[in-house]
Write an enzyme that holds these catalytic residues in place. Structure first.
Site, PDB file in Angstrom:
ATOM      1  N   SER A   1       0.819  -1.204   0.000  1.00 28.54           N
ATOM      2  CA  SER A   1       0.000   0.000   0.000  1.00 28.54           C
ATOM      3  C   SER A   1       0.862   1.267   0.000  1.00 28.54           C
ATOM      4  O   SER A   1       1.717   1.404  -0.862  1.00 28.54           O
ATOM      5  CB  SER A   1      -0.951  -0.063   1.193  1.00 28.54           C
ATOM      6  OG  SER A   1      -2.092   0.662   0.901  1.00 28.54           O
TER       7      SER A   1
ATOM      8  N   HIS B   1      -7.514  -5.872  -0.037  1.00 26.53           N
ATOM      9  CA  HIS B   1      -6.311  -5.070   0.188  1.00 26.53           C
ATOM     10  C   HIS B   1      -5.615  -5.591   1.447  1.00 26.53           C
ATOM     11  O   HIS B   1      -6.077  -5.347   2.564  1.00 26.53           O
ATOM     12  CB  HIS B   1      -6.781  -3.626   0.392  1.00 26.53           C
ATOM     13  CG  HIS B   1      -5.681  -2.630   0.465  1.00 26.53           C
ATOM     14  ND1 HIS B   1      -4.923  -2.271  -0.622  1.00 26.53           N
ATOM     15  CD2 HIS B   1      -5.224  -1.892   1.502  1.00 26.53           C
ATOM     16  CE1 HIS B   1      -4.044  -1.350  -0.260  1.00 26.53           C
ATOM     17  NE2 HIS B   1      -4.209  -1.106   1.028  1.00 26.53           N
TER      18      HIS B   1
END
Ligand code: GTR
Length: 429
Positions: free
Chosen positions: A267, A408
Site C-alpha cells: 500500500s 487489500h
C-alpha cells in the site's frame, strides 16, 4: 429572479473554487472500466525532447536520468541534503531465535545534524543456516513488535496512527499490540526458505501525519524553513530515504548479502518501496503489494483513487508540485509505468488483489505491461500480453505480476509468490 441569482452565485463560486484548486471533485470514484477516459500514455522510450531510445546505454545515460529527475521534483520530492548514518548500535541480539533457526538483531541507526537527532530501529531475523543471507526489507505500519509474538521485540515510542482494533490508542504503542500484524509477516516461512527479514516501523523515520516539524524533514531545513519547498520531499520520499540508509547499514553487516536485498512494501509502503527501488540501484529487486495510486497504478486512468483524492486525504505524502496534476492528469508528462521502468533491468513484482478496486488492479497490471519495453531493451522478459492473467495465476518473469482473490492485504499467497520468484530471479533456483 432570486433563484437565478442564487444559481449564478453558486456557479461563480464553484468556478472560483475549482480554479484555485480548493475542492475535491464531488463525484464518486470511478469503478467502471467503461468510464476510464481515453488517454495518451507517454512512451518510456521517447525522451521529453522526442528522441527515440534504441539502446540500453541511451536509456541509462539519457532517458533514465530525466525521468528520475521528473519524478523527484514533481511527484515524490527530492531529498534536499545528505544525512549519513552518524552511528549504529546493535541494541539487542540473540543467535537462538525461532527455536534456534535464526539470529535476531535489533539495530538502531542514529542520525545527527545541528540540534537534530533521529533514530530508527531495524529488526532483523537472519537464517542461522546461511553465512550471508539474502534479505527482504520492508516497513511495517504499527511497530516492529506487531509483526510476531516474539516478546523480545522492543516497542517503539514513536507517534503512531490510532487503531483501536489493533490495541493502539493515544498514538502510543504498548504490549496490547504485540503480534497483531503477524498474519502479514510469515517470518518462519521466510527463514525456512533461506531468506532473512528486516523491518522498520515507518513512523520512526517520519510520523505519518501532515506535520513537517517532526521526523527527518527538519534535518534539511535552511534557516527559517518550516516545511519542504514545492519540489522537496514529502513523506513517501522520506520513507524511501530511510530504506536507503538501511541499505547503507546492510553493506556493513557481514551477516547480510547486500547484493541481494529485496525491497518490499504494501500500500503506501508499496509506493515507498517502488520509489526507493527506482532511485537506489543497490536494491536488487522490488516488490509492490497493492500499492495503487502514486504506486504501481496508472494515474491517467482515473480509476479508484485519483491524484486529487490522494493529495486531499494525505497532503504530506507527495511533494507540493504534484498537486498541479489534481484532476489534471492529462498534463502529466509521465505515468507510473515509467516509475516501474526506472527499476530496469532489476526484477520488479507488481501484485494486486481482486477486491482492491481503490488501488486499480488493472491500472497496476498495465503499468507493469507498459514498463516491459524498457526491460526488453536489456534482454529481460516482462509482461507478455495486455490481457490480465486469471486470478491466482502469477507471471514470474523479470517483471512479475499477480492478481489474487481477496482484499487489500498481504497474505501467505503473496509471500509464497515473492519467495518463489526471488528464488528464480535472484538465486537462479
Ligand atoms: C489508503 C490510501 C491508499 C493506500 C492505503 C494504505 O487510505 O488511499 O493510497 O496507500 O491507504 O496505505 O493502506
Amino acid at each position: 429572479m432570486t433563484t437565478r441569482f442564487i444559481i449564478l452565485t453558486l456557479a461563480v463560486l464553484a468556478i472560483c473554487l475549482t480554479i484555485f484548486g480548493q475542492i475535491v471533485p464531488q463525484k464518486d470514484p470511478n469503478y467502471d472500466e467503461n468510464n476510464v477516459p481515453k488517454f495518451d500514455l507517454p512512451d518510456p522510450l521517447t525522451t521529453f525532447s522526442g528522441k527515440k531510445i534504441k539502446k540500453s546505454s541511451e536509456w541509462i545515460e539519457e532517458r533514465r536520468p530525466e525521468l528520475l529527475t521528473f519524478f523527484s521534483e514533481n511527484v515524490y520530492g527530492k531529498v534536499p541534503c545528505k544525512i549519513p548514518i552518524y552511528q549504529w548500535k546493535v541494541v539487542e541480539q540473540s543467535g537462538n531465535a525461532l527455536d534456534g533457526k535464526a539470529c535476531r538483531k535489533q539495530v538502531d541507526l542514529i542520525f545527527k545534524k545541528d540540534n537534530h537527532t533521529l533514530r530508527f530501529n531495524i529488526l532483523m531475523y537472519l537464517p542461522n543456516e546461511a553465512e550471508k543471507a539474502p534479505v527482504f526489507l520492508g516497513y511495517n505500519f504499527y511497530g516492529n513488535h506487531t509483526i510476531t509474538n516474539d516478546t523480545n521485540i522492543l516497542i517503539s515510542d514513536a507517534w503512531t496512527r490510532n487503531d483501536k482494533s489493533l490495541g493502539i490508542d493515544n498514538h502510543r504503542l504498548t504490549e496490547d499490540s504485540r503480534g497483531v500484524r503477524a498474519n502479514r509477516w510469515p517470518v518462519e516461512k521466510i527463514i525456512d526458505s533461506g531468506y532473512g527479514l528486516a523491518t522498520i516501523f515507518y513512523c520512526e523515520v517520519d510520523p505519518d501525519r501532515d506535520d513537517f516539524s517532526d521526523g527527518i524533514h527538519p534535518f534539511c531545513y535552511i534557516e527559517g524553513q518550516q516545511c519542504p519547498a514545492s519540489d522537496e520531499w514529502g513523506s513517501i520520499s522520506a520513507w524511501a530515504w530511510g530504506l536507503s540508509r538501511a541499505m547503507d547499514y546492510f553493506e556493513q553487516d557481514n551477516d547480510v548479502d547486500a547484493s541481494k536485498v529485496i525491497v518490499f512494501g504494501h500500500s503506501r509502503l508499496g509506493k515507498t518501496a517502488l520509489w526507493a527501488g527506482a532511485q537506489d540501484e543497490r536494491f536488487s529487486a522490488v516488490i509492490s503489494n497493492n500499492s495503487g495510486c502514486g504506486g504501481a497504478a496508472l494515474s491517467k486512468r482515473r480509476f479508484g483513487e485519483t491524484i486529487a483524492r490522494i493529495n486531499a486525504a494525505f497532503p504530506h505524502w507527495f511533494c507540493k508540485n504534484f498537486r498541479k496534476y489534481n484532476d489534471n492528469e492529462v498534463a502529466l508528462p509521465v505515468d507510473q509505468h515509467e516509475l516501474i521502468a526506472l527499476i530496469a533491468p532489476r526484477p520488479v513484482y507488481v501484485a494486486s488483489a481482486e477486491k482492491d478496486l481503490w488501488a486499480d488492479p488493472r491500472g497496476e497490471f498495465l503499468a507493469a505491461y507498459f514498463a516491459t519495453p524498457v526491460y526488453e531493451l536489456f534482454g529481460k522478459d516482462g509482461i507478455p500480453s495486455q490481457e490480465m492473467p486469471p486470478v491466482n495465476q502469477p507471471i514470474h518473469n523479470t517483471v512479475a505480476y499477480h492478481i489474487r482473490t481477496g482484499e487489500h492485504d498481504v497474505t501467505d499467497f503473496d509471500w509464497e509468490q515473492y519467495i518463489k520468484w526471488a528464488d528464480k530471479q535472484l538465486l537462479k533456483k
